[in-house]
Design an enzyme around this catalytic site. Structure first.
Site, PDB file in Angstrom:
ATOM      1  N   ASN A 177      -7.038  37.511  24.587  1.00 58.80           N
ATOM      2  CA  ASN A 177      -6.010  38.508  24.347  1.00 58.80           C
ATOM      3  C   ASN A 177      -5.355  38.797  25.698  1.00 58.80           C
ATOM      4  O   ASN A 177      -5.900  39.531  26.527  1.00 58.80           O
ATOM      5  CB  ASN A 177      -6.647  39.768  23.753  1.00 58.80           C
ATOM      6  CG  ASN A 177      -5.636  40.855  23.420  1.00 58.80           C
ATOM      7  OD1 ASN A 177      -4.600  40.957  24.060  1.00 58.80           O
ATOM      8  ND2 ASN A 177      -5.952  41.663  22.431  1.00 58.80           N
ATOM      9  N   ALA A 205      -2.693  40.430  26.728  1.00 60.40           N
ATOM     10  CA  ALA A 205      -2.292  41.796  27.062  1.00 60.40           C
ATOM     11  C   ALA A 205      -3.500  42.624  27.473  1.00 60.40           C
ATOM     12  O   ALA A 205      -3.456  43.375  28.451  1.00 60.40           O
ATOM     13  CB  ALA A 205      -1.586  42.435  25.876  1.00 60.40           C
ATOM     14  N   GLU A 256     -12.642  37.758  11.199  1.00 57.32           N
ATOM     15  CA  GLU A 256     -11.819  38.761  11.874  1.00 57.32           C
ATOM     16  C   GLU A 256     -10.954  39.571  10.903  1.00 57.32           C
ATOM     17  O   GLU A 256     -10.053  40.290  11.317  1.00 57.32           O
ATOM     18  CB  GLU A 256     -10.935  38.073  12.919  1.00 57.32           C
ATOM     19  CG  GLU A 256     -11.709  37.339  13.988  1.00 57.32           C
ATOM     20  CD  GLU A 256     -12.226  38.248  15.098  1.00 57.32           C
ATOM     21  OE1 GLU A 256     -11.455  39.080  15.605  1.00 57.32           O
ATOM     22  OE2 GLU A 256     -13.411  38.112  15.468  1.00 57.32           O
ATOM     23  N   HIS A 286      -5.271  35.972  17.122  1.00 54.37           N
ATOM     24  CA  HIS A 286      -5.274  36.125  15.668  1.00 54.37           C
ATOM     25  C   HIS A 286      -3.984  35.533  15.116  1.00 54.37           C
ATOM     26  O   HIS A 286      -2.947  35.534  15.794  1.00 54.37           O
ATOM     27  CB  HIS A 286      -5.360  37.603  15.259  1.00 54.37           C
ATOM     28  CG  HIS A 286      -6.668  38.253  15.564  1.00 54.37           C
ATOM     29  ND1 HIS A 286      -6.763  39.521  16.099  1.00 54.37           N
ATOM     30  CD2 HIS A 286      -7.935  37.812  15.420  1.00 54.37           C
ATOM     31  CE1 HIS A 286      -8.031  39.842  16.265  1.00 54.37           C
ATOM     32  NE2 HIS A 286      -8.758  38.815  15.863  1.00 54.37           N
ATOM     33  N   CYS A 333      -1.432  45.182  13.976  1.00 54.82           N
ATOM     34  CA  CYS A 333      -2.852  45.355  14.288  1.00 54.82           C
ATOM     35  C   CYS A 333      -3.354  46.715  13.844  1.00 54.82           C
ATOM     36  O   CYS A 333      -4.528  46.868  13.487  1.00 54.82           O
ATOM     37  CB  CYS A 333      -3.099  45.197  15.793  1.00 54.82           C
ATOM     38  SG  CYS A 333      -2.998  43.507  16.398  1.00 54.82           S
TER      39      CYS A 333
END
Length: 411
Positions: free
Chosen positions: A25, A27, A159, A225, A342
């Site tokens: 991820n 970020a 997930e 994702h 998200c």
């Protein structure tokens, strides 16, 4: 009552911090060690919920999980490493990872099925599911309409809805469910295992499910994702051309299963994969408004990128299926790697069958906002993690919320 889509947003928890815990991820990694602002983050999330309510949409919420997770710390001998930060993580706010949801029209027994995600790839998320399923079983306690399943075995990473999409002529019609999985071997973990997806489909009694491989290039570029590169709503799939390992085969399978499908493919020549991931354009809420038109709720960061803005302006002018673009401010969530999509779990159901304590109206949002303003920490610095004074503040803030929402002692 007819079935409607209810978006359940996770309220950003009072322990929201930037520890850079999520490999792949980008970020999250880039902001690791920065100070965080839990109060501002939660209020931004509530503004997004208020925004969707104002559009005439059904809106719910999930409460933050109990943090810090003392049982996790005790089992590890009270570590002084990033594992301590894992016990404080507020990542359950991203409820797209809470569960996979199959509405009643798609399932063999005619109930809405929810399977909690095990999230085993990342330690800080793997500890969430038992508390998550407890909350799901309260919110969806009506067993005549819902079935809530424990997570699938931890040997297969799952997930949740972040790697699952549903398409149908309309929300209340029988649809097809798309499970997107990754294959290991790249620089970052492929978090969704194919066998986890197939297990969830079996648990839910699905007969119209497609299993689709995510592009290894997308995972390597930071699409940890599928919802970072694709979003679907009713008959529309909005996707980057590099989202899937076999894009043409994927589109053909979707059209064969749902002839009315409209597939909007964003070419890399218009928006590069790098810019798609950086902007979180596809980590958007694609919604059907009460008027029947579709709107794309995007993070403000996407709207401010010239290439993305130019594409979206052209898309709206083309008179395609997506008619409106609505930017929202979720900067605190974005800095930790989560955009508008998200922050929500989509559940197609009759709102009357859901525990009303989890459903929102303007007054209830105002009540939550008041609790947040009074009890959430204004700022958390990396050095604060582990301090008992902060732990007390975080626990008391959550307790105040649960008391206000009549959920104390329940979840």
């Amino acid at each position: 009552m007819p079935l409607v889509e209810i978006n359940f947003d996770g309220l950003v928890g009072p322990s929201h911090n930037y520890a850079g815990l999520s490999l792949g991820n980008l970020a999250s990694a880039s902001h690791g060690g920065d100070p965080s602002y839990p109060r501002a983050a939660a209020l931004q999330g509530l503004d997004k919920m208020r925004h969707n309510l104002a559009l005439g949409l059904a809106q719910g919420f999930f409460a933050p999980l109990p943090r810090p997770d003392q049982a996790f710390l005790a089992a590890l001998g009270d570590p002084q490493t990033n594992l301590r930060a894992a016990a404080w993580s507020a990542s359950a706010m991203w409820t797209a990872n809470a569960a996979t949801v199959s509405p009643a029209p798609d399932t063999a027994d005619g109930r809405c099925h929810l399977t909690a995600a095990n999230l085993v790839t990342m330690p800080h998320r793997s500890i969430e599911w038992t508390d998550t399923v407890r909350q799901l079983r309260v919110a969806f306690a009506d067993t005549a309409h819902f079935a809530v399943h424990d997570a699938v075995p931890a040997c297969f990473g799952d997930e949740g809805a972040a790697n699952h999409m549903r398409m149908a002529a309309h929300h209340g019609a029988p649809g097809i469910e798309l499970f997107v999985y990754g294959k290991p071997g790249g620089p970052y973990p492929a978090r969704q295992h194919e066998q986890a997806s197939r297990a969830v489909a079996r648990l839910h009694g699905l007969t119209r499910a497609l299993f689709i491989e995510q592009s290894p290039d997308a995972i390597a570029a930071g699409a940890f994702h599928n919802d970072v590169v694709t979003v679907a709503n009713e008959r529309v799939l909005f996707t980057h051309e590099q989202a899937f390992a076999d894009p043409e085969g994927t589109y053909a399978a979707i059209r064969a299963a749902l002839p009315e499908a409209e597939i909007v493919v964003v070419p890399a020549s218009a928006i590069s994969l790098t810019d798609a991931i950086k902007s979180y354009l596809f980590n958007a809420q694609l919604l059907t408004l009460p008027t029947g038109e579709m709107a794309l709720v995007i993070p403000g960061e996407a709207w401010s990128m010239p290439a993305v803005r130019a594409y979206l302006d052209g898309m709206i002018a083309s008179n395609g299926p997506i008619r409106r673009v609505l930017p929202v401010d979720v900067r605190q969530s974005m800095a930790n790697g989560g955009g508008p999509a998200c922050l929500r779990l989509r559940v197609v159901a009759d709102p009357a069958t859901v525990d009303p304590r989890f459903l929102l109206d303007p007054a209830r949002i105002a009540l939550i906002a008041d609790v947040v303003a009074k009890t959430w920490p204004e700022q958390i610095d990396p050095a604060d993690i582990g301090r008992e004074s902060l732990a007390t503040t975080v626990r008391n803030a959550r307790a105040a919320l649960l008391e206000a929402m009549e959920l104390q002692g329940v979840i």
